[in-house]
Design an enzyme around this catalytic site. Structure first.
Site, PDB file in Angstrom:
ATOM      1  N   HIS A  17     -27.197 -17.131   4.096  1.00 33.50           N
ATOM      2  CA  HIS A  17     -27.101 -15.904   4.912  1.00 33.50           C
ATOM      3  C   HIS A  17     -25.648 -15.531   5.128  1.00 33.50           C
ATOM      4  CE1 HIS A  17     -31.402 -15.949   6.003  1.00 33.50           C
ATOM      5  NE2 HIS A  17     -31.262 -17.258   6.076  1.00 33.50           N
ATOM      6  N   GLY A  21     -26.742  -8.485  10.137  1.00 33.60           N
ATOM      7  CA  GLY A  21     -26.180  -7.153   9.953  1.00 33.60           C
ATOM      8  C   GLY A  21     -25.404  -6.966   8.664  1.00 33.60           C
ATOM      9  N   HIS A 135     -16.393  -8.479  -8.080  1.00 29.34           N
ATOM     10  CA  HIS A 135     -15.186  -8.040  -7.372  1.00 29.34           C
ATOM     11  C   HIS A 135     -14.180  -9.162  -7.115  1.00 29.34           C
ATOM     12  CE1 HIS A 135     -16.757  -4.067  -6.762  1.00 29.34           C
ATOM     13  NE2 HIS A 135     -17.767  -4.474  -6.012  1.00 29.34           N
ATOM     14  N   GLY A 143     -15.202  -7.545  -1.695  1.00 28.39           N
ATOM     15  CA  GLY A 143     -16.472  -6.853  -1.861  1.00 28.39           C
ATOM     16  C   GLY A 143     -17.695  -7.739  -1.890  1.00 28.39           C
ATOM     17  N   HIS A 172     -20.518   0.286  -7.963  1.00 33.39           N
ATOM     18  CA  HIS A 172     -19.124  -0.038  -7.682  1.00 33.39           C
ATOM     19  C   HIS A 172     -18.414  -0.492  -8.960  1.00 33.39           C
ATOM     20  CE1 HIS A 172     -21.251  -0.654  -3.790  1.00 33.39           C
ATOM     21  NE2 HIS A 172     -20.179  -0.037  -3.319  1.00 33.39           N
ATOM     22  N   ARG A 255     -29.131   1.074   0.347  1.00 35.23           N
ATOM     23  CA  ARG A 255     -28.434   1.162   1.628  1.00 35.23           C
ATOM     24  C   ARG A 255     -27.001   1.648   1.475  1.00 35.23           C
ATOM     25  NH1 ARG A 255     -28.752  -4.206   5.063  1.00 35.23           N
ATOM     26  NH2 ARG A 255     -27.525  -2.872   6.452  1.00 35.23           N
ATOM     27  N   TYR A 288     -28.787  -3.483  -2.236  1.00 43.39           N
ATOM     28  CA  TYR A 288     -28.831  -3.777  -0.808  1.00 43.39           C
ATOM     29  C   TYR A 288     -30.096  -3.286  -0.110  1.00 43.39           C
ATOM     30  CZ  TYR A 288     -24.184  -4.636  -2.388  1.00 43.39           C
ATOM     31  OH  TYR A 288     -23.131  -5.108  -3.129  1.00 43.39           O
TER      32      TYR A 288
END
Length: 425
Positions: A17, A21, A135, A143, A172, A255, A288
């Site tokens: 995790h 958020g 990234h 990133g 990206h 997202r 995401y």
């Protein structure tokens, strides 16, 4: 089977995790694997619990100080690493979470093992949806990415292949991979991405073409908000280059995304790359909206296997995630209503084609001894493609690997190898 496909999945990697958020959710890998199982796709592949990369493996690209920091830092002691956190860009976007180095070790090891299997012709296609963290830089995180498994895997592929084509279809820009190979003609980096309006990471202009020996071996296709597969994205990608990275953050409803690609449209890019029948390493990346990432990567697994699967999702322990439609191909609601003009797309094509004209020959590689493999693939038995390969069947020792003249010559004789990163929105 129509091809020999290796599929790497670590049952623990989805349990990490980034924090409450945070948009990056490794749990998406558990959902993907569940669909792969319940669709029965695993029966068509060689399934492996992957090797875990060591600090030494990671230092083939990253600095020792940076990897040493990742190995030592934890949420309990990070107060004592204030200077290092700033130096190595670890903080909000790239947080310290429990098991950080273990997480990096697992996804990097799977990509490295896939590259090694391709080198030894154990498989034609290697899939690691946990990889593709494009990234990360030599000296720092960036990133949501800590260790650049793509660069490490490409370095392994270059032991046996004179050149590697890296294709990135994440929303990206694949800046970490581009930066790593900006000065060489042995790796061509191709990236389709959003560019402009301060969109992260801010690199990837079409005029970034490489330098020194690598001039014109860097190809960027900067796109704008709202591009979709039906009218614009597919013609652009297929006319420009025959290979792609499979990030899922370019899908509609992501997202963090602002493109409107459907799962089918995204999959067509992967299918197009596969059609060239070149050794292929397929990696994940961004994405995401967890349920759509799982849908996309499952569908693309089926395309790589040339297996048709039902639009109706099979029942699984994560079935409720896919409400209310419970289908593999839900309708894509446009996240952006802007329309890219044909004039802008034509400008991109012309610039890209002018750069490609400068590639008048393939890079040359002199015959030399092949460096020791990170993994040794001398096996005592032949794997059953319907059974999970045991990790203990392989050894990391290179002492038993015979570096013959034939192996050394293969560096100049073998064909190009593709590294495809699939990132989704």
């Amino acid at each position: 089977m129509t091809n020999r496909t290796s599929y790497f999945y670590d049952p623990d990697v989805g349990n990490f995790h980034y924090g409450a958020g945070h948009p990056m959710k490794p749990h998406r890998l558990s959902l993907t694997h569940s669909l792969v199982l319940h669709y029965g796709l695993y029966k068509k592949m060689m399934v492996f619990k992957p090797y875990k990369a060591s600090q030494h493996d990671m230092c083939r690209f990253h600095s020792e100080d940076y990897i040493d920091f990742l190995q030592k830092v934890s949420p309990n002691n990070m107060q004592g690493f204030t200077k290092s956190l700033n130096t190595f860009n670890v903080g909000d976007d790239c947080p310290v979470f429990p098991g950080l180095f273990e997480f990096c070790s697992r996804y990097t090891g799977a990509s490295l093992q896939g590259a090694t299997q391709l080198n030894h012709k154990i498989c034609d296609i290697a899939i690691n949806w946990a990889g593709g963290l494009h990234h990360a830089k030599k000296f720092e995180a960036s990133g949501f990415c800590y260790v650049n498994d793509i660069v490490i895997s490409i370095l392994e592929l270059l032991k046996y292949h004179p050149r590697v084509l890296y294709i990135d279809i994440d929303i990206h820009h694949g800046d970490g991979v581009q930066e790593a190979f900006y000065l060489t003609d042995r790796v061509m980096t191709v990236s389709f991405h959003k560019y402009g309006n301060y969109f992260f990471p801010g690199t990837g202009d079409m005029y970034e073409v490489g330098a020194e020996s690598g001039r014109y071996y860097c190809l960027n296709v900067p796109l704008r908000d709202g591009i979709d597969d039906q009218s614009e994205f597919l013609p652009t990608s297929q006319n420009v280059i025959p290979a792609v990275h499979c990030g899922a953050d370019s899908l509609g409803c992501d997202r963090l995304g602002c493109f409107n690609l459907s799962i089918r449209g995204h999959g067509e890019c992967v299918e197009f790359v596969k059609s060239f029948k070149i050794p292929l390493l397929v990696l994940g990346g961004g994405g995401y909206t967890v349920r759509n990432v799982a849908r996309c990567w499952t569908f693309e697994t089926s395309l790589l296997l040339e297996e048709s699967i039902s639009d109706e999702l099979p029942y699984s322990e994560y079935f409720e995630y896919f409400a209310p439609d419970f289908t593999l191909h839900p309708d894509v609601n446009a996240v952006c209503t802007e329309t890219i003009t044909l004039q802008y797309l034509e400008q991109i094509r012309q610039t890209v084609f002018e750069n490609l004209k400068m590639l008048n020959h393939a890079p040359s590689v002199q015959i030399h001894d092949v460096p020791s493999d990170m993994l040794n693939y001398e096996r005592n038995d032949e794997p059953d493609p319907d059974e999970r390969g045991a990790e203990e069947n392989y050894t990391r020792s290179a002492s038993h690997l015979k570096l013959s003249q034939r192996a050394a010559s293969s560096v100049t004789e073998s064909s190009c190898c593709l590294c495809l990163c699939v990132t989704l929105v």
